[in-house]
Write a protein that holds these residues in place. Structure first.
Motif, mmCIF file in Angstrom:
data_model
loop_
_atom_site.group_PDB
_atom_site.id
_atom_site.type_symbol
_atom_site.label_atom_id
_atom_site.label_comp_id
_atom_site.label_asym_id
_atom_site.label_seq_id
_atom_site.Cartn_x
_atom_site.Cartn_y
_atom_site.Cartn_z
ATOM 1 N N LEU A 89 -29.391 48.641 -10.782
ATOM 2 C CA LEU A 89 -29.076 49.934 -10.174
ATOM 3 C C LEU A 89 -28.336 49.668 -8.871
ATOM 4 C CD1 LEU A 89 -32.311 52.118 -10.551
ATOM 5 C CD2 LEU A 89 -30.118 52.503 -11.672
ATOM 6 N N TYR A 94 -29.729 58.337 -5.898
ATOM 7 C CA TYR A 94 -29.389 58.933 -7.200
ATOM 8 C C TYR A 94 -29.899 60.376 -7.212
ATOM 9 C CZ TYR A 94 -27.914 54.441 -9.142
ATOM 10 O OH TYR A 94 -27.241 53.268 -9.389
ATOM 11 N N TYR A 98 -30.526 59.279 -12.755
ATOM 12 C CA TYR A 98 -30.352 57.828 -12.798
ATOM 13 C C TYR A 98 -29.507 57.412 -14.000
ATOM 14 C CZ TYR A 98 -34.228 57.722 -9.457
ATOM 15 O OH TYR A 98 -35.030 57.911 -8.354
#
Length: 392
Positions: A89, A94, A98
């Motif tokens: 990630l 976010y 996500y």
């Protein structure tokens, strides 16, 4: 004495399964955790609850048994930080769900996007779309086999085809070199998103509305309309907004040595240009004085009224959204069989748009009559005389 090994936090099977299934959840459900609630809504939205629920479903579908109510949202939060640590990630917020890397689409969205790219590559001659389409076709061939050909099947296509060469690679392959701006679109696109001014050279002028030679502009947007690619731009000296055919510029494209103005200014100018496009009919945005008056709301619009007769009545009535500001199409009397004899199409337009509006009207030839304004009536009448003279 050998150093005692430190056990990895994900060494046991349960935690390893959990982190792997979290990754699988983000792959299969991109955007998970996004709330559809309005920003003004004071109700708190816990994105991790949705992630938790979907994670448990993914575990169940994979025949992996988790303890009841496992994993807890604080545990998922810790796992997300682990994914950030390893670069799976990105290290950012976010707020809108996500997803991993650039994998922001699910399968249905990918199908739609691929078909749009393929259509633009094939008909609008976009070389970047062609390159992307070729790469995706190779990468996704296995998925297309699994979907039994559905991925590459062109469910939707835009058949409006560019009438000039747009792809430098195709020009080279066919030995049809064209000295146009299509060879430098990468510079133009970079300048657009960076808010940079550029210098171009216009090599052709077919309608007497644009001077030849060097032009210094702020490029705002590349658009495809009907048969060709155009560039919406703003004159560097006076802020005049115009829409220019890309192929009418040479491949001279130079970034000016001036301060970039940023995206906010670009978006503001682009918004003004689209306001003019929405007001008018076609791509001509008017002369500087008229344009300023129109943007300020002080320009008087022309009341245009056109009558369409029986053969095209159905076609005209069908288009109830031809223009954002068109008025209701008024039906005329009916014949003994109940067919509408004519309809009146009314719209208020700036004077700059009357020529382009006439081009649409002229497509219907003997099935149309201009009723107002008087200048357009006379222009249409004279065009009919000139056409008759050609056949006499």
């Amino acid at each position: 004495m050998a150093k005692k090994p430190t056990p990895h936090p994900y060494a046991d099977k349960l935690t390893f399964d959990r982190i792997m299934l979290l990754i699988a959840t983000l792959v299969k459900h991109p955007g998970i955790g996004h709330s559809d609630t309005e920003a003004s809504d004071t109700k708190y939205h816990d994105a991790l609850l949705e992630v938790q629920s979907q994670l448990q479903k993914v575990a169940e579908s994979s025949s992996i048994e988790f303890p009841e109510n496992y994993p807890a949202t604080p545990t998922i939060r810790k796992d997300l930080e682990t994914l950030r640590h390893y670069g799976i990630l990105d290290k950012r917020m976010y707020r809108f769900g996500y997803y991993l890397g650039t994998g922001a689409m699910n399968l249905d969205e990918l199908l739609f996007a691929f078909q749009a790219i393929a259509s633009q590559a094939k008909y609008q001659g976009n070389p970047q779309a062609r390159q992307i389409c070729e790469k995706l076709t190779k990468r996704l061939r296995g998925l297309d086999i699994e979907l039994k050909g559905q991925l590459f099947y062109p469910v939707r296509e835009q058949l409006n085809r560019a009438i000039i060469y747009t792809d430098p690679v195709e020009m080279l392959d066919r030995q049809e070199y064209r000295n146009t701006l299509f060879h430098k679109l990468d510079i133009v696109e970079t300048a657009i998103v960076r808010g940079q001014a550029i210098e171009l050279y216009r090599q052709s002028n077919y309608y007497g509305k644009s001077h030849l030679g060097f032009r210094r502009i702020w490029p705002l947007q590349l658009i495809y309309h009907d048969i060709a690619w155009y560039l919406i731009c703003e004159n560097y000296e006076n802020g005049h907004l115009t829409v220019e055919r890309v192929n009418r510029f040479t491949d001279h494209c130079k970034i000016l040595d001036v301060e970039a103005r940023g995206l906010a200014s670009q978006q503001q100018s682009l918004k003004r240009a689209h306001k003019l496009l929405k007001n008018g009919w076609g791509l001509f945005l008017g002369k500087p004085e008229q344009q300023q008056a129109e943007l300020q709301g002080t320009l008087k619009l022309e009341k245009v009224k056109v009558r369409f007769f029986e053969k095209v009545v159905g076609f005209i009535l069908e288009g109830d959204r031809r223009h954002p500001r068109q008025k209701k199409i008024k039906e005329g009397p009916r014949d003994s069989f109940g067919k509408v004899l004519y309809v009146d199409y009314q719209i208020d337009l700036p004077d700059r748009s009357l020529n382009e509006f006439s081009l649409w009207v002229n497509k219907h030839m003997e099935n149309v009559q201009v009723l107002s304004p008087p200048s357009l009536v006379e222009k249409h009448r004279q065009a009919a005389r000139d056409l008759a003279d050609r056949y006499s």
